[in-house]
Design an enzyme around this catalytic site. Structure first.
Site, PDB file in Angstrom:
ATOM      1  N   CYS A  72      -5.527   2.050 -35.213  1.00  0.00           N
ATOM      2  CA  CYS A  72      -4.723   1.762 -34.029  1.00  0.00           C
ATOM      3  C   CYS A  72      -4.194   3.088 -33.491  1.00  0.00           C
ATOM      4  O   CYS A  72      -3.478   3.803 -34.205  1.00  0.00           O
ATOM      5  CB  CYS A  72      -3.567   0.852 -34.436  1.00  0.00           C
ATOM      6  SG  CYS A  72      -2.363   0.572 -33.131  1.00  0.00           S
ATOM      7  N   CYS A 182      -7.544   3.006 -27.163  1.00  0.00           N
ATOM      8  CA  CYS A 182      -6.911   1.875 -27.850  1.00  0.00           C
ATOM      9  C   CYS A 182      -8.074   1.173 -28.525  1.00  0.00           C
ATOM     10  O   CYS A 182      -9.104   0.925 -27.881  1.00  0.00           O
ATOM     11  CB  CYS A 182      -6.215   0.947 -26.851  1.00  0.00           C
ATOM     12  SG  CYS A 182      -5.786  -0.665 -27.539  1.00  0.00           S
TER      13      CYS A 182
HETATM   14  N1  DGL Z   1      -5.294  -1.428 -31.014  1.00  0.00           N
HETATM   15  C1  DGL Z   1      -4.119  -0.747 -30.686  1.00  0.00           C
HETATM   16  C2  DGL Z   1      -4.298   0.685 -30.289  1.00  0.00           C
HETATM   17  O1  DGL Z   1      -5.284   1.277 -30.642  1.00  0.00           O
HETATM   18  C3  DGL Z   1      -2.854  -1.457 -30.408  1.00  0.00           C
HETATM   19  C4  DGL Z   1      -2.737  -2.204 -29.147  1.00  0.00           C
HETATM   20  C5  DGL Z   1      -1.396  -2.882 -29.038  1.00  0.00           C
HETATM   21  O2  DGL Z   1      -1.008  -3.589 -29.970  1.00  0.00           O
HETATM   22  O3  DGL Z   1      -0.730  -2.688 -28.015  1.00  0.00           O
HETATM   23  O4  DGL Z   1      -3.474   1.265 -29.623  1.00  0.00           O
END
Ligand code: DGL
Length: 264
Positions: A72, A182
């Site tokens: 993430c 993301c």
């Molecule tokens: N998958 C996430 C990232 O890479 C998080 C997205 C979220 O929960 O806002 O930032």
């Protein structure tokens, strides 16, 4: 006993990293945890995200994991340094692929799409300043796209509208590379490819997988191309049933055991 790693995200996004790990390192076992009860992370404070990372690290340790992958971007920029200082589990994070995008852009115009948290982070700005040289880098934030992806397939048409909005801005900037900063966004990479013909869509899963390989080898684990006999991924979530459905939707092509609820 096989090698086991823990991979986490706020929702389904980290599955994009997990898929690459499973494909390239088939003889290791993985536990995936989706912190869906606290999703999205995009606009949460750093201290909130750090607290969640510590809880998940303890969970992975209790499951016998020898490495934790914070799959993430938002959690990596918000909390990886504190997490590393507070746990003895080796931690691998995921950073926006700004460097390869700037290197590959022949027009020297790149767009980066991220959550609000990542888009405003010092770390993203440092990465851009370090690697952009003569490239014009545009940073775009999407408030809702990660959540919409977690609500797929029912949120498909709203997600399409958001992609049209983002693509219009990327085209105006005349970028020939778009960094998906993301981990949710590569789940719909094909939609970006259709909306932005001629723009290279850059995502980080191979780099993270290479780092997992390096750390496991340095710990003395034997890696091979042989698949384990049993499904080698267990998926956990603390999310409600609706979220669990979306997790099964996005994990269809992963050979995984059932999705289990865990109250952490
Ligand atoms: N998958 C996430 C990232 O890479 C998080 C997205 C979220 O929960 O806002 O930032």
């Amino acid at each position: 006993m096989s090698t086991k790693i823990g991979v986490m995200d706020s929702g389904a996004g980290g599955l994009t990293i997990l898929k690459s790990i499973q494909k390239n390192l088939p003889n290791i076992e993985s536990i995936y945890f989706a912190d869906q009860a606290h999703a999205p992370y995009g606009a949460k404070s750093d201290s909130f995200i750090v607290d969640r990372l510590l809880v998940v690290a303890d969970f992975f340790k209790s499951q016998g994991c020898c490495v934790m992958v914070v799959a993430c971007n938002t959690a990596t920029v918000a909390g990886i340094q504190t997490l590393r200082a507070k746990t003895d589990l080796p931690i691998i994070g995921v950073e926006p692929a700004v460097k390869p995008a700037c290197r590959r852009s022949s027009r020297k115009r790149v767009s980066v799409l991220a959550t609000e948290g990542t888009s405003k982070s010092l770390r993203l700005n440092e990465l851009i300043e370090t690697w952009r040289f003569d490239t014009e880098v545009q940073v775009l934030a999407s408030k809702y796209l990660a959540s919409l992806i977690d609500e797929m397939p029912s949120a498909l048409s709203v997600a399409e509208q958001e992609i049209v909005r983002v693509s219009t801005i990327v085209k105006e900037h005349q970028s020939d590379a778009l960094v998906l900063a993301c981990t949710h966004y590569p789940l719909i990479k094909n939609m970006f490819e259709v909306a932005l013909p001629g723009v290279e869509i850059v995502e980080p899963s191979e780099g993270v997988t290479a780092q997992v390989r390096r750390i496991l080898l340095s710990q003395g684990h034997a890696l091979s191309d042989d698949f384990l006999d049993d499904a080698n991924v267990a998926i956990f979530t603390n999310g409600a049933v609706g979220f669990q459905k979306s997790l099964s939707y996005w994990s269809q092509d992963i050979e995984a055991k059932n999705i289990c609820f865990v109250d952490i």
